[in-house]
Enzyme design. Structure first.
Site, PDB file in Angstrom:
ATOM      1  N   HIS A  79       0.842  -1.190   0.000  1.00  0.00           N
ATOM      2  CA  HIS A  79       0.000   0.000   0.000  1.00  0.00           C
ATOM      3  C   HIS A  79       0.877   1.240   0.000  1.00  0.00           C
ATOM      4  CE1 HIS A  79      -3.986   1.867   0.643  1.00  0.00           C
ATOM      5  NE2 HIS A  79      -3.250   2.853   1.132  1.00  0.00           N
ATOM      6  N   ASP A 158     -14.751   2.436   5.841  1.00  0.00           N
ATOM      7  CA  ASP A 158     -13.617   3.160   5.271  1.00  0.00           C
ATOM      8  C   ASP A 158     -13.971   3.775   3.933  1.00  0.00           C
ATOM      9  OD1 ASP A 158     -10.785   3.944   5.066  1.00  0.00           O
ATOM     10  OD2 ASP A 158     -10.785   2.525   3.407  1.00  0.00           O
ATOM     11  N   ARG A 165     -13.232  12.445   3.626  1.00  0.00           N
ATOM     12  CA  ARG A 165     -11.949  13.067   4.005  1.00  0.00           C
ATOM     13  C   ARG A 165     -11.356  13.850   2.843  1.00  0.00           C
ATOM     14  NH1 ARG A 165      -8.465   8.408   5.013  1.00  0.00           N
ATOM     15  NH2 ARG A 165      -6.799   9.920   5.271  1.00  0.00           N
ATOM     16  N   SER A 180      -7.552   3.863   8.060  1.00  0.00           N
ATOM     17  CA  SER A 180      -8.053   3.623   6.712  1.00  0.00           C
ATOM     18  C   SER A 180      -7.270   2.506   6.034  1.00  0.00           C
ATOM     19  CB  SER A 180      -7.953   4.914   5.892  1.00  0.00           C
ATOM     20  OG  SER A 180      -8.275   4.679   4.534  1.00  0.00           O
ATOM     21  N   LYS A 184      -8.474  -1.903   5.738  1.00  0.00           N
ATOM     22  CA  LYS A 184      -8.583  -2.637   4.470  1.00  0.00           C
ATOM     23  C   LYS A 184      -7.732  -3.903   4.503  1.00  0.00           C
ATOM     24  CE  LYS A 184      -7.669   0.935   1.682  1.00  0.00           C
ATOM     25  NZ  LYS A 184      -7.988   2.226   2.289  1.00  0.00           N
TER      26      LYS A 184
END
Length: 430
Positions: A79, A158, A165, A180, A184
């Site tokens: 990520h 999320d 956001r 967040s 996930k």
């Protein structure tokens, strides 16, 4: 308990209990708490922060807000905290998968000036990004990898907060970012994850100390959730690659998978892939970088990308025919007005310029133009002469071209001497 009380407690800097967090998030998902109240709560969290227990509680509540995936074997994930011209996912995931390591990645959309993997993937004709848990299992079995978006069934809390956001100036909060990302990962059933935490002018958290705090928080939250978690701090002073947008970044990824691409982008891709290869047991940490370099050069990752496209419904012909991807009808060329060296390409300014062209969102409901974007013809340190092309702006009717040009002009500097340039990979947090 009321939404007002929860917002007020956090605004005063009080610690929220797990029960309060769970009640608030559940109320938002059920429609009992309005967007404007959640926006106020997000701002309170951004200003007052959360302690480690609050951050973990929020992460777990979000992860358990929907279904969770379970696999009969370990799966890995990567990520990025969001950058400009950062197309590493589309290279790293097939590269690691080509080693025989299953990779399942749930991705999001663009936030502010930073690009989103799902927006990029939706530029590929036919590709399905909204997958059910059953579809995820099917694609993984067929190709050894999955890149999918959040759905109403996986980490739905999320998904809702992520979009809000983006338009409420609450993107740059360490606990909100950590919750967040890691919610996930928990929902996706990841056994291990490598995080690319950006720092520099184009990062969500520009200062190195902030980025390091986020990296440590992410590793701590992941470890608490039973996920083997590592992080790399990487530089986002300038765009990572040369392409900024959606279809243009898919093309950039294909270039890297074909053995080309800008040096900085390739180095970050290989560094992330090496961490995942070592985590997945394909090689020792010492040998992993060499292994993934050889695998990329062999063309195996490119073949794996095509195999995954086929399994997930995408048009695999784009691998050999990238011109099948969307392309904007018009182009504006920016040139150097004097000789010298490019001393600055501000990633944030470039990212916002791409948004003005239609490649990102300024409002929650904005639609993405998949063909819009920016092609940089220089990087920091490049020598230029008068009239040399610095960037190509691609757009369609309705784009704010003048606004994009002003942002690009403000973000590009040319000086008499070549500047010092930080390497793309700064440090590791494990």
């Amino acid at each position: 308990m009321t939404a007002y009380e929860v917002i007020a407690r956090k605004r005063r800097g009080k610690r929220l209990t797990r029960q309060e967090i769970q009640w608030f998030i559940r109320g938002y998902l059920d429609g009992d708490i309005a967007d404007y109240q959640v926006a106020a709560w997000l701002m309170a969290v951004t200003l007052q922060g959360m302690d480690p227990d609050e951050t973990w509680d929020l992460t777990e509540v979000m992860a358990f807000s929907g279904e969770r995936l379970h696999f009969p074997y370990p799966t890995l994930d990567k990520h990025s905290t969001g950058g400009v011209a950062d197309t590493t996912t589309l290279v790293v995931v097939p590269l690691v998968s080509s080693l025989g390591i299953p990779v399942v990645k749930l991705s999001g959309r663009g936030l502010g000036h930073t690009g989103g993997t799902i927006d990029k993937l939706e530029a590929i004709p036919g590709l399905e990004t909204a997958l059910s848990p059953q579809d995820i299992h099917r694609v993984l079995e067929a190709s050894g990898m999955v890149i999918a978006g959040q759905s109403a069934r996986l980490a739905p809390a999320d998904g809702h907060l992520y979009a809000l956001r983006d338009v409420t100036a609450t993107v740059d909060s360490v606990p909100l970012i950590a919750a967040s990302i890691m919610s996930k990962k928990l929902a996706a059933g990841a056994s291990g994850v490598v995080l690319d935490v950006k720092t520099g002018s184009g990062a969500i958290l520009p200062e190195l100390t902030q980025a390091r705090e986020l990296a440590r928080t992410l590793v701590a939250v992941g470890s608490r959730g039973g996920i083997n978690t590592r992080a790399l701090l990487t530089c986002m002073d300038q765009p990572l690659g040369r392409a900024v947008g959606n279809a243009v970044e898919v093309q950039a990824a294909l270039e890297v998978l074909g053995g080309g691409g800008p040096r900085r982008l390739v180095e970050v891709c290989l560094s992330l892939a090496a961490e995942l290869a070592a985590m997945g047991g394909a090689a020792s940490r010492v040998d992993a970088y060499s292994l993934v370099s050889q695998k990329l050069a062999s063309g195996a990752a490119r073949e794996q990308f095509a195999r995954w496209l086929r399994a997930q419904g995408g048009d695999e012909r784009i691998v050999d025919e990238p011109d099948r991807l969307p392309r904007a009808a018009m182009e504006r060329v920016l040139t150097a007005d004097r000789p010298g060296f490019v001393t600055r390409i501000d990633a944030r300014q470039v990212g916002m310029a791409a948004v003005r062209l239609g490649a990102g969102r300024r409002r929650k409901e904005d639609r993405i133009d998949p063909g819009a974007g920016i092609i940089l013809e220089a990087e920091v340190g490049t020598p230029v002469s008068p009239g040399a092309v610095l960037a190509r702006l691609r757009f369609n009717h309705g784009a704010d071209v003048s606004g994009a040009v002003k942002l690009m002009d403000a973000g590009l500097d040319i000086g008499e001497a070549p500047p010092a340039v930080r390497g793309p990979v700064l440090e590791a947090v494990r």
